[in-house]
Design an enzyme around this catalytic site. Structure first.
Site, PDB file in Angstrom:
ATOM      1  N   HIS A 131       3.437   1.986   2.125  1.00 45.38           N
ATOM      2  CA  HIS A 131       3.854   2.522   3.472  1.00 45.38           C
ATOM      3  C   HIS A 131       5.192   2.231   3.555  1.00 45.38           C
ATOM      4  CE1 HIS A 131       3.089  -1.568   5.623  1.00 45.38           C
ATOM      5  NE2 HIS A 131       4.259  -1.458   4.878  1.00 45.38           N
ATOM      6  N   ASN A 175       0.909  -1.275   0.096  1.00 42.27           N
ATOM      7  CA  ASN A 175       0.009  -0.080  -0.087  1.00 42.27           C
ATOM      8  C   ASN A 175       0.941   1.280   0.076  1.00 42.27           C
ATOM      9  OD1 ASN A 175       0.963   0.093   2.609  1.00 42.27           O
ATOM     10  ND2 ASN A 175      -1.059   0.080   3.788  1.00 42.27           N
TER      11      ASN A 175
HETATM   12  C1  F6R Z   1       9.129  -3.217   8.465  1.00 44.20           C
HETATM   13  C2  F6R Z   1       8.569  -2.008   8.115  1.00 44.20           C
HETATM   14  C3  F6R Z   1       7.725  -2.255   6.751  1.00 44.20           C
HETATM   15  C4  F6R Z   1       7.961  -3.427   5.691  1.00 44.20           C
HETATM   16  C5  F6R Z   1       7.074  -3.222   4.574  1.00 44.20           C
HETATM   17  C6  F6R Z   1       7.509  -4.384   3.554  1.00 44.20           C
HETATM   18  O1  F6R Z   1      10.103  -2.784   9.564  1.00 44.20           O
HETATM   19  O2  F6R Z   1       8.642  -1.189   8.310  1.00 44.20           O
HETATM   20  O3  F6R Z   1       7.566  -1.237   6.081  1.00 44.20           O
HETATM   21  O4  F6R Z   1       9.227  -2.778   5.129  1.00 44.20           O
HETATM   22  O5  F6R Z   1       5.959  -4.009   5.037  1.00 44.20           O
HETATM   23  O6  F6R Z   1       7.399  -5.700   4.101  1.00 44.20           O
HETATM   24  P1  F6R Z   1       8.012  -6.752   3.429  1.00 44.20           P
HETATM   25  O7  F6R Z   1       9.473  -6.598   3.072  1.00 44.20           O
HETATM   26  O8  F6R Z   1       8.077  -8.286   4.291  1.00 44.20           O
HETATM   27  O9  F6R Z   1       7.155  -7.066   2.133  1.00 44.20           O
END
Ligand code: F6R
Length: 263
Positions: free
Chosen positions: A139, A137
């Site tokens: 973030h 999304n």
């Molecule tokens: C983790 C964090 C999140 C992840 C994001 C992607 O500390 O802050 O912003 O980087 O949700 O997650 P993955 O890498 O598991 O797809």
């Protein structure tokens, strides 16, 4: 933004780690790292650990600050970010645990814990290299859509999409905590360098919005367009929705030898 498109996830990790090592070299062993959890930085951290082991990177006095932590999960819980950071960062990179910080999502006073976290980052002089992943999304950290672009470390409610995405780490979606403490977008923007890594087709839309979309709280990672030293390293699948893909590839291909990050 520097956009580097790699053939696969393994290469993404290698290139991101080499970029970090190049930034860290003149800073020395007291470099301050900002570290993310989740799947995205796993190869990058493994490569950093390899560079430490081979003597090409000195993290002997380095500090690290995690981006976020779930609220209400005790430190030793296997999915607490305290534990994830211990396993993916502290131990493999040989960091001194006393210099590795994760927000305290189990504190009685969560707001005070957020302020203490901001103070701890300031006390070491700020983050030199912030590693980031991106949510589907858009973030970064747990700054969900509509987060203030100048926010600081605070309590956030996880978006439905994030609960769904992170359910894979828990027995069921009902076990994913609803709240977290996260560095704010303003906190992340204070880092002197940021390196965001993303792989896989499910990140293609978010990556296109972060790099080429308007700067908007609806895709919080897009605030990085305002950062003077932001590098985005992606694989071909995550790059698939970028419109200037040929430009990014040509730019990287034409870098002088000394700027290249190939293994
Ligand atoms: C983790 C964090 C999140 C992840 C994001 C992607 O500390 O802050 O912003 O980087 O949700 O997650 P993955 O890498 O598991 O797809």
């Amino acid at each position: 933004m520097e956009v580097i498109i790699c053939p696969n996830a393994q290469r993404v990790g290698e290139v991101a780690a080499r970029k970090a090592a190049r930034i860290a070299a003149p800073i020395g062993s007291k470099v301050v790292l900002g570290v993310a959890t989740g799947s995205s930085p796993v190869q990058t951290f493994a490569e950093l650990a390899r560079l430490v082991a081979s003597g090409d990177l000195d993290l002997s006095e380095a500090s690290a600050f995690a981006l976020d932590e779930y609220v209400g999960i005790p430190e030793g819980h296997p999915e607490s970010y305290h534990e994830v950071i211990r396993q993916t960062v502290t131990e493999p990179m040989g960091l001194d645990p006393a210099r590795v910080h994760v927000p305290n999502g189990f504190a009685d006073d969560l707001q005070a814990a957020c302020q203490a976290y901001e103070d701890a980052i300031k006390a070491v002089g700020g983050v030199d290299i912030q590693f980031l992943g991106v949510g589907t999304n858009g973030h970064i950290g747990f700054n969900e859509p509509t987060s203030s672009l100048s926010s600081r470390t605070r309590i956030k409610t996880l978006a439905a999409k994030t609960l769904e995405d992170n359910a894979r780490f828990f027995a069921s979606i009902d076990d994913v905590p609803r709240h977290c403490l996260t560095q704010g977008l303003g906190t992340i923007m204070d880092a002197r360098n940021v390196i965001l890594v993303a792989t896989g087709a499910n990140k293609a839309h978010a990556i296109a919005q972060v790099i080429e979309g308007p700067i908007t709280a609806m895709y919080p990672g897009s605030v990085l367009q305002l950062h003077p030293h932001a590098t985005i390293v992606v694989d071909e699948e995550a790059a698939a929705e970028l419109t200037l893909i040929d430009y990014y590839k040509a730019t990287y291909a034409n870098l002088p030898e000394w700027q290249r990050l190939d293994v």
